[in-house]
Design a protein around this motif. Structure first.
Motif, PDB file in Angstrom:
ATOM      1  N   LEU A 100       0.819  -1.215   0.000  1.00  0.00           N
ATOM      2  CA  LEU A 100       0.000   0.000   0.000  1.00  0.00           C
ATOM      3  C   LEU A 100       0.855   1.269   0.000  1.00  0.00           C
ATOM      4  O   LEU A 100       0.481   2.274  -0.622  1.00  0.00           O
ATOM      5  CB  LEU A 100      -0.931   0.010   1.210  1.00  0.00           C
ATOM      6  N   VAL A 101       1.994   1.233   0.705  1.00  0.00           N
ATOM      7  CA  VAL A 101       2.789   2.450   0.789  1.00  0.00           C
ATOM      8  C   VAL A 101       3.349   2.816  -0.590  1.00  0.00           C
ATOM      9  O   VAL A 101       3.539   3.998  -0.913  1.00  0.00           O
ATOM     10  CB  VAL A 101       3.912   2.308   1.835  1.00  0.00           C
ATOM     11  N   ARG A 102       3.598   1.819  -1.413  1.00  0.00           N
ATOM     12  CA  ARG A 102       4.075   2.105  -2.770  1.00  0.00           C
ATOM     13  C   ARG A 102       2.930   2.611  -3.651  1.00  0.00           C
ATOM     14  O   ARG A 102       3.129   3.466  -4.509  1.00  0.00           O
ATOM     15  CB  ARG A 102       4.749   0.861  -3.341  1.00  0.00           C
ATOM     16  N   ILE A 103       1.741   2.089  -3.414  1.00  0.00           N
ATOM     17  CA  ILE A 103       0.569   2.644  -4.101  1.00  0.00           C
ATOM     18  C   ILE A 103       0.352   4.096  -3.654  1.00  0.00           C
ATOM     19  O   ILE A 103       0.015   4.968  -4.460  1.00  0.00           O
ATOM     20  CB  ILE A 103      -0.674   1.782  -3.812  1.00  0.00           C
ATOM     21  N   GLY A 104       0.593   4.359  -2.369  1.00  0.00           N
ATOM     22  CA  GLY A 104       0.496   5.726  -1.870  1.00  0.00           C
ATOM     23  C   GLY A 104       1.463   6.657  -2.574  1.00  0.00           C
ATOM     24  O   GLY A 104       1.129   7.805  -2.898  1.00  0.00           O
ATOM     25  N   ALA A 105       2.684   6.188  -2.818  1.00  0.00           N
ATOM     26  CA  ALA A 105       3.669   7.001  -3.550  1.00  0.00           C
ATOM     27  C   ALA A 105       3.170   7.302  -4.960  1.00  0.00           C
ATOM     28  O   ALA A 105       3.339   8.418  -5.475  1.00  0.00           O
ATOM     29  CB  ALA A 105       5.007   6.273  -3.594  1.00  0.00           C
ATOM     30  N   VAL A 106       2.545   6.287  -5.586  1.00  0.00           N
ATOM     31  CA  VAL A 106       1.974   6.504  -6.921  1.00  0.00           C
ATOM     32  C   VAL A 106       0.893   7.583  -6.865  1.00  0.00           C
ATOM     33  O   VAL A 106       0.814   8.456  -7.736  1.00  0.00           O
ATOM     34  CB  VAL A 106       1.404   5.188  -7.491  1.00  0.00           C
ATOM     35  N   TYR A 113      -4.210  12.977   0.578  1.00  0.00           N
ATOM     36  CA  TYR A 113      -4.619  12.633   1.941  1.00  0.00           C
ATOM     37  C   TYR A 113      -4.528  11.122   2.159  1.00  0.00           C
ATOM     38  O   TYR A 113      -4.112  10.654   3.237  1.00  0.00           O
ATOM     39  CB  TYR A 113      -6.045  13.107   2.216  1.00  0.00           C
ATOM     40  N   ALA A 114      -4.933  10.349   1.143  1.00  0.00           N
ATOM     41  CA  ALA A 114      -4.851   8.891   1.251  1.00  0.00           C
ATOM     42  C   ALA A 114      -3.403   8.446   1.408  1.00  0.00           C
ATOM     43  O   ALA A 114      -3.088   7.571   2.242  1.00  0.00           O
ATOM     44  CB  ALA A 114      -5.481   8.241   0.019  1.00  0.00           C
ATOM     45  N   ALA A 115      -2.509   9.066   0.637  1.00  0.00           N
ATOM     46  CA  ALA A 115      -1.091   8.713   0.725  1.00  0.00           C
ATOM     47  C   ALA A 115      -0.532   9.050   2.103  1.00  0.00           C
ATOM     48  O   ALA A 115       0.270   8.289   2.671  1.00  0.00           O
ATOM     49  CB  ALA A 115      -0.302   9.446  -0.355  1.00  0.00           C
ATOM     50  N   MET A 116      -0.989  10.159   2.673  1.00  0.00           N
ATOM     51  CA  MET A 116      -0.528  10.551   4.003  1.00  0.00           C
ATOM     52  C   MET A 116      -0.960   9.508   5.034  1.00  0.00           C
ATOM     53  O   MET A 116      -0.155   9.072   5.880  1.00  0.00           O
ATOM     54  CB  MET A 116      -1.111  11.925   4.351  1.00  0.00           C
ATOM     55  N   ALA A 117      -2.212   9.092   4.952  1.00  0.00           N
ATOM     56  CA  ALA A 117      -2.717   8.092   5.898  1.00  0.00           C
ATOM     57  C   ALA A 117      -1.981   6.764   5.729  1.00  0.00           C
ATOM     58  O   ALA A 117      -1.616   6.104   6.722  1.00  0.00           O
ATOM     59  CB  ALA A 117      -4.218   7.904   5.693  1.00  0.00           C
ATOM     60  N   ILE A 118      -1.745   6.377   4.485  1.00  0.00           N
ATOM     61  CA  ILE A 118      -1.075   5.097   4.219  1.00  0.00           C
ATOM     62  C   ILE A 118       0.348   5.104   4.767  1.00  0.00           C
ATOM     63  O   ILE A 118       0.799   4.139   5.414  1.00  0.00           O
ATOM     64  CB  ILE A 118      -1.075   4.801   2.706  1.00  0.00           C
ATOM     65  N   THR A 119       1.095   6.182   4.507  1.00  0.00           N
ATOM     66  CA  THR A 119       2.496   6.204   4.950  1.00  0.00           C
ATOM     67  C   THR A 119       2.601   6.255   6.477  1.00  0.00           C
ATOM     68  O   THR A 119       3.525   5.657   7.056  1.00  0.00           O
ATOM     69  CB  THR A 119       3.249   7.406   4.340  1.00  0.00           C
ATOM     70  N   LEU A 120       1.672   6.920   7.125  1.00  0.00           N
ATOM     71  CA  LEU A 120       1.680   6.928   8.590  1.00  0.00           C
ATOM     72  C   LEU A 120       1.382   5.532   9.142  1.00  0.00           C
ATOM     73  O   LEU A 120       2.028   5.071  10.103  1.00  0.00           O
ATOM     74  CB  LEU A 120       0.662   7.945   9.121  1.00  0.00           C
ATOM     75  N   TRP A 121       0.398   4.852   8.542  1.00  0.00           N
ATOM     76  CA  TRP A 121       0.072   3.487   8.982  1.00  0.00           C
ATOM     77  C   TRP A 121       1.233   2.552   8.718  1.00  0.00           C
ATOM     78  O   TRP A 121       1.587   1.711   9.561  1.00  0.00           O
ATOM     79  CB  TRP A 121      -1.189   3.010   8.260  1.00  0.00           C
ATOM     80  N   ILE A 148       7.453  11.553   6.193  1.00  0.00           N
ATOM     81  CA  ILE A 148       7.907  12.948   6.165  1.00  0.00           C
ATOM     82  C   ILE A 148       7.829  13.508   4.742  1.00  0.00           C
ATOM     83  O   ILE A 148       7.437  14.666   4.531  1.00  0.00           O
ATOM     84  CB  ILE A 148       9.337  13.048   6.725  1.00  0.00           C
ATOM     85  N   ALA A 149       8.189  12.685   3.763  1.00  0.00           N
ATOM     86  CA  ALA A 149       8.162  13.130   2.361  1.00  0.00           C
ATOM     87  C   ALA A 149       6.747  13.519   1.947  1.00  0.00           C
ATOM     88  O   ALA A 149       6.532  14.570   1.319  1.00  0.00           O
ATOM     89  CB  ALA A 149       8.700  12.029   1.450  1.00  0.00           C
ATOM     90  N   VAL A 150       5.772  12.678   2.294  1.00  0.00           N
ATOM     91  CA  VAL A 150       4.389  12.999   1.935  1.00  0.00           C
ATOM     92  C   VAL A 150       3.908  14.226   2.701  1.00  0.00           C
ATOM     93  O   VAL A 150       3.214  15.089   2.162  1.00  0.00           O
ATOM     94  CB  VAL A 150       3.460  11.800   2.185  1.00  0.00           C
ATOM     95  N   LEU A 151       4.319  14.333   3.974  1.00  0.00           N
ATOM     96  CA  LEU A 151       3.938  15.507   4.770  1.00  0.00           C
ATOM     97  C   LEU A 151       4.494  16.789   4.142  1.00  0.00           C
ATOM     98  O   LEU A 151       3.804  17.822   4.101  1.00  0.00           O
ATOM     99  CB  LEU A 151       4.449  15.353   6.193  1.00  0.00           C
ATOM    100  N   ILE A 152       5.721  16.738   3.642  1.00  0.00           N
ATOM    101  CA  ILE A 152       6.315  17.905   2.974  1.00  0.00           C
ATOM    102  C   ILE A 152       5.484  18.310   1.761  1.00  0.00           C
ATOM    103  O   ILE A 152       5.199  19.497   1.544  1.00  0.00           O
ATOM    104  CB  ILE A 152       7.770  17.603   2.568  1.00  0.00           C
ATOM    105  N   ILE A 153       5.056  17.331   0.969  1.00  0.00           N
ATOM    106  CA  ILE A 153       4.235  17.629  -0.210  1.00  0.00           C
ATOM    107  C   ILE A 153       2.897  18.229   0.214  1.00  0.00           C
ATOM    108  O   ILE A 153       2.412  19.197  -0.399  1.00  0.00           O
ATOM    109  CB  ILE A 153       4.009  16.364  -1.053  1.00  0.00           C
ATOM    110  N   VAL A 154       2.307  17.684   1.273  1.00  0.00           N
ATOM    111  CA  VAL A 154       1.021  18.205   1.756  1.00  0.00           C
ATOM    112  C   VAL A 154       1.166  19.654   2.209  1.00  0.00           C
ATOM    113  O   VAL A 154       0.358  20.529   1.848  1.00  0.00           O
ATOM    114  CB  VAL A 154       0.481  17.337   2.908  1.00  0.00           C
ATOM    115  N   LEU A 155       2.193  19.937   3.013  1.00  0.00           N
ATOM    116  CA  LEU A 155       2.378  21.299   3.516  1.00  0.00           C
ATOM    117  C   LEU A 155       2.699  22.272   2.390  1.00  0.00           C
ATOM    118  O   LEU A 155       2.183  23.397   2.360  1.00  0.00           O
ATOM    119  CB  LEU A 155       3.495  21.314   4.567  1.00  0.00           C
TER     120      LEU A 155
END
Length: 676
Positions: free
Chosen positions: A576-582, A624-632, A655-662
């Motif tokens: 899932l985390v790789r799907i999140g990166a996608v 948002y989905a990617a953020m949730a996935i990477t945290l899990w 952290i990488a996804v959080l940077i993109i979100v911010l």
């Protein structure tokens, strides 16, 4: 109107192109002046000489040291300059008009108005698009109504409108704010230009169908060049006069001046079509473009021949009584809105563009394809207008028009060049205060186009000599402090100034020639490109490596017949985390597409673009989905017996996804606003 390509820099650095004139023709500053014009010593010695001798020496100096401002000399200079300049800039055609002593001295065409048919540009009757120079006509129309007592410059503009501009910051907008580009509106792109006549709407309809841009500055405090504000002013002229704006300008400005090959009407009326130049991206591309329909007619819809623009310059210089009374003209020119002394400032709609000791008023203008500049020199009773019909190589059309006007002024008026004074003792301390990252006051803050604010930030640094270094057009230029908080471009006439408050804290910086219309404000940390662009690049790198090594690791396991090392929730989290990166890259790709579309064609920013924008806005769900996935995933990995490297990498992914979100949040990419 300023082209979008010019806007992307955020600082509109294209307005400062004048110093590039040295690359196109030798400036007059390179010529010697043995008589030392302007020096006290020379004036004292000259006073002791007989009048006849002084007259002979003056005539000799004019003949030997300065070119005479005659038709023959200007034509010869243009013939040596323009063909080469057009070729180097990859521009199809241009027109140059010079006026002197209430007459058109010369109006010359260069290159082609139609590349396919090889139709040459003619100075007398080829029509170009002056872009935002159109605003000068709007401001004269406003002043005519001020003169008649129908407009009060300091009254709430809602007094004159049939729809409401909501107050912000506890202050209403006045006509004076509109004329000085200080109403506080953010930039607006939607329906700025149109290509399809079927989509074109009259001024009233476009203003009422498009919500006003957000107010981001208190009225009267910060200049932020505004096409929308000028459109409002033109609509007020329309409402008060009882005529359409186009009709009003025809009757009260164009006809009195004999401007028979000029119009604000859109689409272009049939009688003007034989004279209209085509617009081009470049000469090498060679494809004629559409006739641009400007939605905010008062802000940039004029089409005019070179000679007609000459007649307009004569009216400006003569303060033509057919347009306004002497007192109204005086108010127009001499009401200076000086926010940053001693820099050039804004009058009532017309810019101060002084160069050295040479007093100049004027305006520049761009559409997508046409780029123009108009300068009038009231003390010399001289004016010059330049327009090109192509954007040219890497936007060279925008720089060329300013280079021509500046070269003209340097050639014939040596007071444009004054020596740079000595560096002040405060240069180090003041330079350290100013050095930093800046963003333009002409910007967007509340929708997705706010991303252009961070992408267009400018850096001011300080060199070992304690001078400032500030890049214009990709080339670093050096500025020396010559007055407290005032710097001078060491190779030109432009000045840069910083404004500080009582606590010696920096408020803003601006420089000539954009000082009348734009401030540069220090970028706050949460929008600083120096911080966020490296962080975003690192975040993308982490996500990309995660995706790249996914198939690589699978191939290695297949090659060595190794079993997949994870089971249960660990295996699910791994995949899932790789799907999140996608999903993150889908979000990024959607916005890259939107931004490329925005930059590619301003004329396409209508309802069809809004549909694409809505799709891009929807992709924030993926983020948002990617953020949730990477945290899990990080939680699962840290609870497992996986390696320290796996645990650290799972944290880096979060952290990488959080940077993109911010980054997206701070720069408008999570906004659902479609009023851009």
């Amino acid at each position: 109107m300023m082209s979008l390509r010019a806007k992307v820099s955020g600082v509109i650095a294209i307005l400062a192109a004048s110093m590039l004139s040295v690359a196109i023709s030798a400036p007059a500053s390179a010529q010697t002046n043995p008589l030392g014009y302007g020096s006290a010593q020379e004036e004292d010695s000259a006073a002791d000489k007989p009048e006849s001798q002084r007259a002979i020496e003056a005539a000799t100096a004019e003949d030997e040291d300065l070119p005479a401002l005659t038709k023959a000399d200007v034509d010869a200079w243009l013939d040596g300059l323009m063909p080469y300049a057009l070729r180097e800039a990859d521009i199809v055609g241009a027109v140059v008009t010079v006026v002197k002593d209430s007459e058109i001295l010369t109006s010359r065409g260069f290159g082609y108005s139609n590349l396919e048919s090889k139709t040459p540009v003619e100075g007398d009757d080829t029509i170009f698009r002056p872009g935002s120079i159109s605003k000068l006509f709007t401001w004269i129309a406003v002043m005519q109504l001020v003169e008649r007592g129908e407009i009060d410059l300091d009254k709430d503009i809602n007094t004159y409108l049939d729809f409401e501009i909501t107050d912000a910051f506890g202050k209403p907008i006045t006509m004076r704010h509109l004329m000085t580009h200080t109403p506080g509106f953010q930039e607006q792109f939607k329906n700025l230009l149109m290509a399809d006549p079927a989509l074109y709407l009259p001024l009233e309809d476009i203003l009422k169908s498009t919500p006003p841009p957000a107010r981001i500055f208190p009225p009267g405090e910060t200049p932020a060049y505004s096409n929308y504000g000028t459109s409002l002013a033109g609509y007020i002229v329309q409402r008060l006069s009882g005529e359409s704006f186009e009709e009003y300008v025809e009757r009260h400005i164009l006809e009195p001046l004999g401007m028979t090959l000029s119009t604000f009407r859109q689409p272009l009326p049939a009688q003007f079509e034989p004279y209209m130049s085509k617009g081009y991206n470049s000469a090498s591309e060679g494809e004629a473009q559409h006739y641009e329909l400007v939605s905010g007619v008062p802000a940039g819809a004029l089409a005019a021949s070179g000679e007609d623009m000459g007649r307009f310059m004569i009216a400006l210089l003569d303060r033509d009584p057919a347009l306004m009374k002497p007192e109204t003209w005086r108010q127009f020119y001499e009401t200076i809105y000086q926010l940053t002394p001693p820099l050039n400032a804004m009058a009532l709609g017309i810019w101060q563009l002084n160069k050295g000791d040479l007093r100049i008023y004027g305006h520049g203008g761009d559409t997508n394809f046409f780029h123009s500049d108009l300068n009038v020199l009231p003390d010399r009773n001289v004016g010059i207008y330049v327009s090109v019909n192509s954007t040219g190589h890497e936007g060279a059309g925008g720089t060329l028009r300013f280079a021509v006007t500046t070269s003209f002024e340097e050639r014939y008026f040596p007071e444009t060049i004054t020596p740079v004074g000595p560096r002040l003792a405060t240069a180090k301390d003041h330079g350290a205060l100013v050095a930093g990252i800046y963003e333009s006051s002409r910007t967007v803050a509340t929708n997705f186009a706010a991303i252009l604010r961070i992408l267009g930030q400018q850096k001011i640094s300080m060199n070992e000599d304690n001078d400032l270094v500030f890049s214009l057009f990709g080339a670093p230029t050096v500025w020396r402090e010559v007055e407290p908080y005032v710097w001078r471009h060491v190779d030109g006439y432009e000045r840069l100034a910083a404004v500080v408050n009582e606590k010696e804290e920096l408020e803003y910086v601006t420089f000539e020639p954009i000082s009348p219309i734009i401030h540069l404000t220090p970028a706050p940390w949460h929008r600083s490109s120096a911080l966020w662009l490296p962080l975003v690049a690192g975040a993308i790198g982490v996500l990309l490596l995660t995706l790249v090594f996914w198939p690589v690791r699978a191939a290695v396991r297949w090659r060595y017949k190794a079993a997949f090392p994870h089971r249960g929730s660990e295996a699910t989290a791994f995949r899932l985390v790789r799907i999140g990166a996608v999903l993150v890259f889908v979000f990024i790709a959607a916005w890259v597409y939107i931004l490329l579309t925005l930059l590619a064609d301003v004329a396409g920013l209508g309802d069809a673009f809004v549909a694409q924008l809505r799709i891009a806005q929807f992709t924030q769900i993926f983020l948002y989905a990617a953020m949730a996935i990477t945290l899990w995933n990080a939680f699962i990995v840290w609870q497992s017996r996986q390696s320290v490297f796996a645990k650290v990498w799972s944290s880096l992914l979060s952290i990488a996804v959080l940077i993109i979100v911010l980054f997206a949040a701070f720069n408008g990419l999570l906004s659902l606003d479609a009023n851009f």
